[in-house]
Design a protein around this motif. Structure first.
Motif, PDB file in Angstrom:
ATOM      1  N   SER A 197       0.836  -1.194   0.000  1.00  0.00           N
ATOM      2  CA  SER A 197       0.000   0.000   0.000  1.00  0.00           C
ATOM      3  C   SER A 197       0.873   1.246   0.000  1.00  0.00           C
ATOM      4  O   SER A 197       1.817   1.367   0.784  1.00  0.00           O
TER       5      SER A 197
ATOM      6  N   ASP B 101       0.659   5.661  -0.342  1.00  0.00           N
ATOM      7  CA  ASP B 101      -0.144   6.886  -0.414  1.00  0.00           C
ATOM      8  C   ASP B 101       0.541   7.943  -1.279  1.00  0.00           C
ATOM      9  O   ASP B 101       0.152   9.110  -1.261  1.00  0.00           O
ATOM     10  N   SER B 102       1.589   7.519  -2.034  1.00  0.00           N
ATOM     11  CA  SER B 102       2.277   8.473  -2.909  1.00  0.00           C
ATOM     12  C   SER B 102       2.600   7.860  -4.271  1.00  0.00           C
ATOM     13  O   SER B 102       3.507   8.324  -4.954  1.00  0.00           O
TER      14      SER B 102
ATOM     15  N   PRO C   9      -3.960  12.618  -2.897  1.00  0.00           N
ATOM     16  CA  PRO C   9      -4.836  11.765  -2.078  1.00  0.00           C
ATOM     17  C   PRO C   9      -6.219  11.582  -2.705  1.00  0.00           C
ATOM     18  O   PRO C   9      -6.792  10.494  -2.618  1.00  0.00           O
TER      19      PRO C   9
ATOM     20  N   ALA D 144      -9.310   4.307   1.288  1.00  0.00           N
ATOM     21  CA  ALA D 144      -8.017   4.863   1.652  1.00  0.00           C
ATOM     22  C   ALA D 144      -7.448   5.695   0.505  1.00  0.00           C
ATOM     23  O   ALA D 144      -7.566   5.306  -0.664  1.00  0.00           O
TER      24      ALA D 144
ATOM     25  N   ALA E 161      -4.878   5.745  -1.082  1.00  0.00           N
ATOM     26  CA  ALA E 161      -3.680   4.961  -1.391  1.00  0.00           C
ATOM     27  C   ALA E 161      -4.079   3.840  -2.343  1.00  0.00           C
ATOM     28  O   ALA E 161      -5.270   3.547  -2.523  1.00  0.00           O
TER      29      ALA E 161
END
Length: 504
Positions: free
Chosen positions: A86, A88-89, A95, A261, A263
């Motif tokens: 996972s 997130d970038s 996001p 999420a 991500a």
């Protein structure tokens, strides 16, 4: 996927990467990377090859997971693919982009349907870079559905319309996905009029499950509520955890899904595409506790037994047994029992009357009784003696009452609002009979005087006041007899003296 031509920028990035790798190899530096595995053809339409005339439109299977391209313009990732977990970038996406893509590949992307797989692929790339996605195959307009039809007309014309329509729908749905927040708040309230009542509510990014301790939901009687919505106050009923009557606190927790999420599960293939797989949802959690302990609420009542059912007078004496008829007798914060005050009105009737809920009209109020429980004892039997005397013969009945309005301020929170307990009139154990005294003894009366006889029954009066001839005769004979007797007695006594005096 993408057309054969590769932009100069992409070509330069590949050359730099190759150069860096060569330099590291020459220096003898070992580069440790996550294990790689080859991507396989997933669901969609087109040619399964890094570069082709019409490209591949759909998913790539990596370890059984359907993944989708997120960097339009790079070759199809058919080589060894690395799973970075996972991220997130991933690919420098925002996001909001990541949350929307995560929703698409999680909700619709794990499919074997080529139409659905192709539509997800187009929507994902449009979220990542709409302009490059629309124009990658020569289309110059601004419609996603038209760009899909332009590109699939040569390889799947019979499905291009369905793919384009779904892609438009998925794209709009992904844009509407909000970036979730994991913050949540939970609150408990207590009804100021009844500590057993109250509510629980939470604020979060989505629905959740509320779990109560020392309370249940008023509507269901259960301690857990799944699918609770944020912003709604759910009524609860507090339940004491013990039977000793001590104050207690309600606790609550809530947990749930805040949303998708921001991500994706990030996969990379050297010199080829970055792809995205499902990254799941993010959770929230919160807990709360009563600001102050709740008092135990109960329903007190009593029964009575007069000391003497029959009396000659004196005070009214009653043994009163106070108990909790519902719940347990509560205690205060100091551990002492809550006090309860009870009062009674005593009535007099001529006879014993049947039991009834109301006091009969002929009953005469003669006095009152009162008691307050001992905080060290709480429930139990209390003897109450009136400070007045029973006023006379009759049947005396005490009728007891407990009223929330006559309690001490500290006791009121332990009773239901407006609570009243009322004893019936005429209960056999609450009556004292005072009998009337017997009448005083009467003195003996003299014989009643006889009334005079009638005139015709009275004795006749004598003709004269002196005796008649027969009376005179009887009197003379009596007198002669007395004289003769006296003479004879004297003679006998003389002979006796002579005889005693003569010589023997």
């Amino acid at each position: 996927m993408t057309p054969v031509p590769v932009s100069p920028r992409r070509r330069r990035r590949g050359l730099v990467a190759a150069l860096v790798g060569a330099l590291l190899a020459i220096a003898g530096i070992a580069v440790v990377a996550p294990p790689a595995q080859a991507a396989d053809q997933g669901s969609g339409f087109g040619t399964w090859a890094p570069l082709s005339a019409h490209g591949w439109h759909g998913s790539m299977l990596v370890g059984g997971v359907h993944t989708y391209c997120i960097v339009p313009g790079l070759p199809l990732p058919t080589g060894g693919t690395t799973d970075h977990g996972s991220s997130d970038s991933a690919a420098g996406l925002s996001p909001h982009q990541l949350a929307g893509i995560n929703m698409l590949v999680s909700t619709y992307g794990q499919t074997a349907d080529p139409v659905q797989g192709a539509a997800v692929g187009w929507a994902v790339k449009a979220i990542a870079n709409r302009t490059e996605t629309l124009h990658a195959w020569g289309y110059r307009g601004d419609s996603l559905a038209e760009a899909v039809h332009w590109s699939l007309a040569s390889i799947a014309p019979e499905h291009s319309g369905a793919v384009g329509s779904l892609a438009e729908s998925y794209y709009a749905e992904a844009l509407a996905v909000a970036v979730p927040t994991t913050t949540a708040t939970l609150s408990l309230s207590t009804d100021p009029a009844d500590a057993r009542r109250g509510s629980v509510a939470f604020d979060a990014a989505g629905p959740g499950t509320i779990t109560l301790t020392h309370a249940v939901f008023a509507d269901t009687g259960a301690a857990e509520l799944a699918g609770a919505a944020p912003g709604i106050a759910y009524p609860i009923t507090a339940v004491p955890p013990t039977d000793d009557g001590t104050p207690f606190s309600v606790q609550a927790t809530v947990h749930g899904s805040a949303g998708w999420a921001p991500a994706v599960r990030h996969f990379t293939t050297p010199g080829q595409q970055d792809t995205a797989g499902p990254a799941g949802r993010v959770d929230f959690a919160a807990e709360a506790r009563d600001a102050a302990p709740r008092p135990v609420v109960f329903s007190p009542g009593l029964s009575t037994q007069v000391a003497e059912p029959e009396a000659q007078g004196g005070p009214f004496i009653d043994d009163v047994d106070l108990q909790a008829i519902e719940g347990v007798w509560p205690r205060g914060a100091d551990g002492a029992f809550v006090t309860i005050s009870a009062t009674a009105r005593v009535y007099r009737t001529e006879t014993v009357l049947p039991e009834s809920g109301d006091v009969p009209a002929e009953a005469q109020h003669v006095g009152d009784l009162a008691l307050t429980t001992n905080p060290a004892q709480g429930p139990g039997v209390y003897r109450v003696t009136s400070d007045w005397a029973l006023p006379g013969p009759g049947v005396y009945t005490a009728v007891w009452q407990i009223d929330a309005g006559s309690q001490a301020e500290a006791t009121v929170p332990h009773l239901e609002p407006g609570y009243v307990w009322q004893e019936s009139f005429g209960v056999a154990t609450q009556m004292v009979t005072v009998a009337a005294p017997p009448p005083p003894p009467q003195p003996e009366q003299p014989p009643a005087a006889q009334p005079p006889a009638p005139l015709d029954e009275r004795p006749r009066a004598l003709a004269a006041t002196g005796p008649d001839g027969s009376t005179a005769r009887l009197g003379g004979a009596g007198a002669a007899a007395v004289i003769l007797g006296a003479a004879l007695l004297a003679h006998l006594m003389q002979r006796r003296r002579r005889a005693e005096s003569s010589p023997r």
